[in-house]
Write an enzyme that holds these catalytic residues in place. Structure first.
Site, PDB file in Angstrom:
ATOM      1  CB  CYS A 177       4.047   2.688 -15.814  1.00  0.00           C
ATOM      2  SG  CYS A 177       3.536   4.027 -14.687  1.00  0.00           S
ATOM      3  CG  HIS A 233       5.406   6.537 -17.572  1.00  0.00           C
ATOM      4  ND1 HIS A 233       4.556   5.455 -17.595  1.00  0.00           N
ATOM      5  CD2 HIS A 233       6.406   6.236 -18.435  1.00  0.00           C
ATOM      6  CE1 HIS A 233       5.014   4.555 -18.455  1.00  0.00           C
ATOM      7  NE2 HIS A 233       6.142   5.006 -18.963  1.00  0.00           N
ATOM      8  CG  ASP A 269       7.964   2.711 -20.563  1.00  0.00           C
ATOM      9  OD1 ASP A 269       7.318   1.974 -19.796  1.00  0.00           O
ATOM     10  OD2 ASP A 269       7.561   3.831 -20.933  1.00  0.00           O
TER      11      ASP A 269
END
EC number: 2.3.1.5
Length: 290
Positions: free
Chosen positions: A68, A107, A122
């Site tokens: 991420c 994250h 995302d």
């Protein structure tokens, strides 16, 4: 670093004139179908860094993927260059084994505001929890997408993401009780606040996740890529291919166990990844479901 090279990497050939939701969605979908979510560096003797130039070099020039902090940092840079109003946010990932959210913010995600409306973008979660479209930041609204139904819920300024999945058909019954299969139909994914973050806020986490024996990422070698009708994943030696909604409210999940010598070939053929160093696959039992 230049946008043309990035778009050549993702195969995006659309218009860049408007900073609208349609363009954002198109750019985003090209990214998640070209750039894998993967942590292979940890398992082939490389170090994952947060420097944008190195992330760009890895993903765009060396045609690798990332986790991420790499994927969403790169996406954030691209969107900012195009004139989108972007902010980084930090989330705490849900651990189904402990039935609790992580205590460390690990994250990184991107908030994009278009015409006064906020969306979460995302591109760094992978497997079936990977959204396929930017999600409107509204509480309590079901947002159906190809992977399933996503929903945000806000409580005391904290936002929670959850996902409802379809039933699963697993032709190879040897894998029907695999710990990689999610048993719950509704699954919590992560929680976050709208406090703006910077990449600097993730320095400790970046080191911790790739070195700690308690980290999921040191226990499993993971490579996953979205396709036009589902996703592929290679966890250790287990290769899976999921086709969304192949029958009414049913996802097809196909499993195969690879031999050592098949791993490299599969990475090349299914994920378009060629590693510069030797990968040592690993899959210790842990809280990771596809």
């Amino acid at each position: 670093m230049n946008l043309e090279e990035y778009f050549a990497r993702t195969g995006y050939k659309g218009s860049l004139e408007k900073q609208d939701l349609e363009t954002l969605t198109d750019i985003f979908q090209h990214h998640i179908r070209a750039v894998p979510f993967e942590n292979l560096s940890i398992h082939c003797g490389e170090r994952i860094t947060l420097e944008l130039e190195q992330v760009y070099n890895k993903i765009v020039q060396r045609k690798r993927g990332g986790w991420c902090m790499e994927n969403n940092q790169l996406l954030g840079w691209v969107l900012k260059c195009l004139g989108y109003d972007t902010t980084f946010l930090g989330a705490y990932v849900f651990n189904p084994h402990q039935n609790a959210y992580a205590t460390i913010m690990t994250h990184l995600l991107v908030k994009v505001v278009i015409d006064g409306k906020a969306y979460i973008v995302d591109g760094g979660f992978g497997v079936s929890y990977q959204m396929w479209q930017p999600m409107e930041l509204v509480s309590g609204k079901d947002q159906p997408q190809a992977p399933g139904v996503f929903r945000f819920t806000e409580k005391n300024a904290v936002w929670y993401l959850e996902k409802m999945r379809r039933k699963q058909y697993i032709p190879n019954q040897n894998f029907s009780s695999s710990d990689l299969l999610e048993k719950k139909e509704c699954r919590k994914v992560y929680m976050f606040s709208l406090e703006p973050r910077t990449v600097e806020d993730f320095r400790f986490q970046c080191t911790y996740l790739q070195t700690s024996p308690d980290s999921l990422f040191t226990k499993k070698s993971i490579c996953t890529l979205q396709t036009t009708d589902g996703f592929r994943a290679l966890i250790g030696w287990t290769f899976t291919e999921t086709t969304y909604n192949y029958k009414e409210n049913m996802d097809l999940v196909e499993f195969v166990t690879l031999e050592d010598e098949e791993v490299e070939k599969t990475l090349k053929e299914k994920f378009n990844i060629t590693l510069e160093r030797k990968l040592v696959p690993i899959n210790v039992k842990g809280p990771y479901t596809i």
